[in-house]
Design an enzyme around this catalytic site. Sequence first.
Site, mmCIF file in Angstrom:
data_model
loop_
_atom_site.group_PDB
_atom_site.id
_atom_site.type_symbol
_atom_site.label_atom_id
_atom_site.label_comp_id
_atom_site.label_asym_id
_atom_site.label_seq_id
_atom_site.Cartn_x
_atom_site.Cartn_y
_atom_site.Cartn_z
ATOM 1 N N ARG A 67 0.449 -1.499 0.218
ATOM 2 C CA ARG A 67 -0.209 0.060 0.266
ATOM 3 C C ARG A 67 0.181 0.880 0.148
ATOM 4 O O ARG A 67 0.585 2.355 -0.552
ATOM 5 C CB ARG A 67 -0.621 0.088 1.020
ATOM 6 N N HIS A 96 -8.832 -3.481 -6.086
ATOM 7 C CA HIS A 96 -8.146 -3.140 -5.691
ATOM 8 C C HIS A 96 -9.583 -2.882 -4.256
ATOM 9 O O HIS A 96 -10.272 -2.448 -4.527
ATOM 10 C CB HIS A 96 -7.412 -1.426 -5.519
ATOM 11 N N TYR A 138 -20.033 13.091 -10.601
ATOM 12 C CA TYR A 138 -19.881 14.712 -11.070
ATOM 13 C C TYR A 138 -18.710 14.504 -12.130
ATOM 14 O O TYR A 138 -18.310 15.648 -13.102
ATOM 15 C CB TYR A 138 -20.336 15.635 -10.098
#
Length: 939
Positions: A118, A164, A208
Amino acid sequence: MKPHTFTPQTTPFSPMAFSTGIRLLRFTFTATTTPLSRFSGLRKPSSELRFLSSVTPPSKKQVRPVSARRKEEDEGNGSVVLKDSNDGNEGERILLTELHKEATEAYMSYAMSVLLGRALPDVRDGLKPVHRRILYAMHELGLSSKKPYKKCARVVGEVLGKFHPHGDNAVYDSLVRMAQDFSLRSPLIRGHGNFGSIDADPPAAMRYTECRLEALTEAMLLADLEQNTVDYVPNFDNSQKEPSLLPARIPNLLLNGASGIAVGMATNIPPHNLGELVDALSALIHNPEATLQELLEYMPGPDFPTGGIIMGNIGILEAYRTGKGRVVIRGKTDIELLDSKTKRAAIIIQEIPYQTNKASLVEKIADLVENKTLEGISDIRDESDRSGMRVVIELKRGSDPAIVLNNLYRLTPLQSSFSCNMVGILNGLPKLMGLKELLQAFLDFRCSVVERRAKFKLSQAQERNHIVEGIIIGLDNLDEVINTIRKASSHALATANLRKEFELTEKQAEAILDISLRRLTALERNKFVDEGKSLRAQISKLEELLSSKKQILQLIEEEALEIKNKFFTPRRSMLEDTDSGELEDIDVIPNEEMLLAISEKGYVKRMKPDTFNLQNRGTIGKSVGKLRVNDAMSDFLVCRAHDKVLYFSDKGTVYSAPAYKIPECSRTAAGTPLVQILSLSDGERITSIIPVSEFAGDQYLVMLTEKGYIKKVSLNYFATIRCTGIIAIQLVTGDELKWVKCCSNNDFVAMASQNGMVILTPCANIRAVGRNTRGSVAMRLKEGDKVACMDIIPDALQKELDMTSELHQRKSRSMNGPWLLFVSESGYGKRVPVSRFRTSPLNRVGLIGYKFSSEDRLAAVFVVGFSFGEDGESDEQVVLVSQSGTVNRIKVRDISIQSRYARGVILMRLDHAGKIQSASLISAAEADPEDEDAAAIEA
């Protein structure tokens, strides 16, 4: 109760867990064992770790509690082990283990999982797993730079569902950062919509915003991905494959940098310019033994996306050499003049340091101004728009922009530091690396990518060439092939007959059977022949490439240069060649004029030039402040805050301290003892002070003692003075160093005795000697007479002095300047033209300059007449200080011009103030009109 299996890959392990609900630690041996972790080197996967809860439902069988005991056989360190008290379990065997060792190994497994999975980027492609998975998912979705945008929510869902399995916020935040041009030097994703701002405004929701890949990403990271250039590994649920790396053509880790915090380790790598990075890589390819200095010629330092100015290269060198260093960055500013009449200016901030929040910066400046920590600012406006950044800081009238700017650097994030910690994953382990090691690691990876790509292309070319050769054989024997096929009763029999009759392989026979009738023409045969020639040439070229490491490196350089030529952008961060970006006190202190007042007992104070208003000749004056008992003013001079002040003591020792180190105080304050600033010995007094702005090589210090010894020493000898002081002059027994002046060889020295005798001699006549010398006799003194003072006549007087003899021959009575200003101890003074004195060598009696009464003596002499007002008169001012500490500041023009034998006029009334202790000459201060016209007597 069914035991719960613990695996370190998914569950964080901490020693604190043993203090809560864990009551039993057991190892169960089975016939077949599986590794607990992919880090097999950290733990032995020979057992399965199980925990039993201390709380059991009523319907289940109650598990007996365990008892902790101290192992006495072979455990001498006092460790606690856990063992089940029930030894009757069949098919199981209890294995005793140390608690702290098991906790350490489990925690290390968790830490390595966080590091590799990570937090830290890979050195080879410069990406963390989440970034790599986002780019690969967009590549799989076909979101190329030439395709329409797609919703970010679509990409995030693809990444979460396939690669993921973490939170959607983590994925979306990573996607957003790869699209921000103020976070990455070369963004990897093209965003459409609100992706945040440099003011730390959050991006719009993923439903959006839209995104697609940048052309640079496709060319640099995703090209050749399908040509077996990297290994593919199973995803989290083993449902499909994902690349373990991306075949980067440029060291992306250095191009865009990286930052991350893991368990016990962190990384912070600065971004760099694409063109400079490729040039440095090419230099390393051509010269594998290149030094760090040679690489710095091509890549001198980081290039931050927000620009700014990098101060010095010491931190850069350290970071590139060891992997750790500190780079100081300043915002880029400009000074604009708002009003030419009032001379009001404004500081314009055009760029800010990397990772600095502009809105927080403006707010911080406003808070400092409101708290009066930052002075000189009248208004702050943020006028940034689409065209660029523009923060306007308006200054008050009279504020020095340089001082305000240095205060901004010191007190706000307008100057910040970037701490480099270049840690990356190399060969499966985190490693701290310097610049050359990072570039070399990428080169090694790129060589393997090119080799694997070449082998893949070679394999495909050989397979295709094999097929083409079979097709050409079939076309050359077309009739026989057709007859063979027509005679066969099945597809398998036709394949077998073709292989047997024409000695073909199975793939060649299948290719002949699959060929369509339209391709049986002679024209199509020529196409196959040409294709075969092209394939053989390609095979030969690929085999040559694989056999030559030099050609592989050359191909790597060509591909990197191709990306550079297509995507190069100019450098944004400027490099400033300074030792350090650290600000000192002198950088934030205005270089203003200041008054220094020193008493005979060693008290000093700094005051503003307008502390003493201009007064008329003959007034009482204004008190300089409270003095200690039996103390009197010793010296009073004018200097600037940035000057280095040399303090000469009566014992011939010189000390040094910056002028601004003297605390500023009011007129009435007593001052600061010099022993708090200088390392004075017992009974040592400061007799002369010289402010020095620059230690020029052609400047000298002329020293005069009380017994009349004079010497000249180069100013360079005093550029570096230790805190305990150094010797300035060697004194005879009973002598004291009284006067020190700065001069050049072209200047003249004016010396006067207490009885008013004056000697003018060129500085060039005084031989320059070292510090630890006595000097020569200055003037021949009569009995009872002593040296009173000394002043320097600048070179500009040479013409007047050369005309002296001619003027005396003509007996000229001209009263034009420049003049020698005489001040007596009783407060009288006069001006005498310099032309009335002739030059003479040292060790002479001199000429009469002042005719004194029996009670009066000379206090000081100055050369005046070099600063003129609009009316052509002298524009200087003289400050007189009495023994009681009263100060009078008057214009030189108010002092009458008289002959050498005249007594003079009253300069300061000393009815209750003793005698004149010291006098100083200053230039006309820039004062307000009311100060210029002030003439009232002030007590």
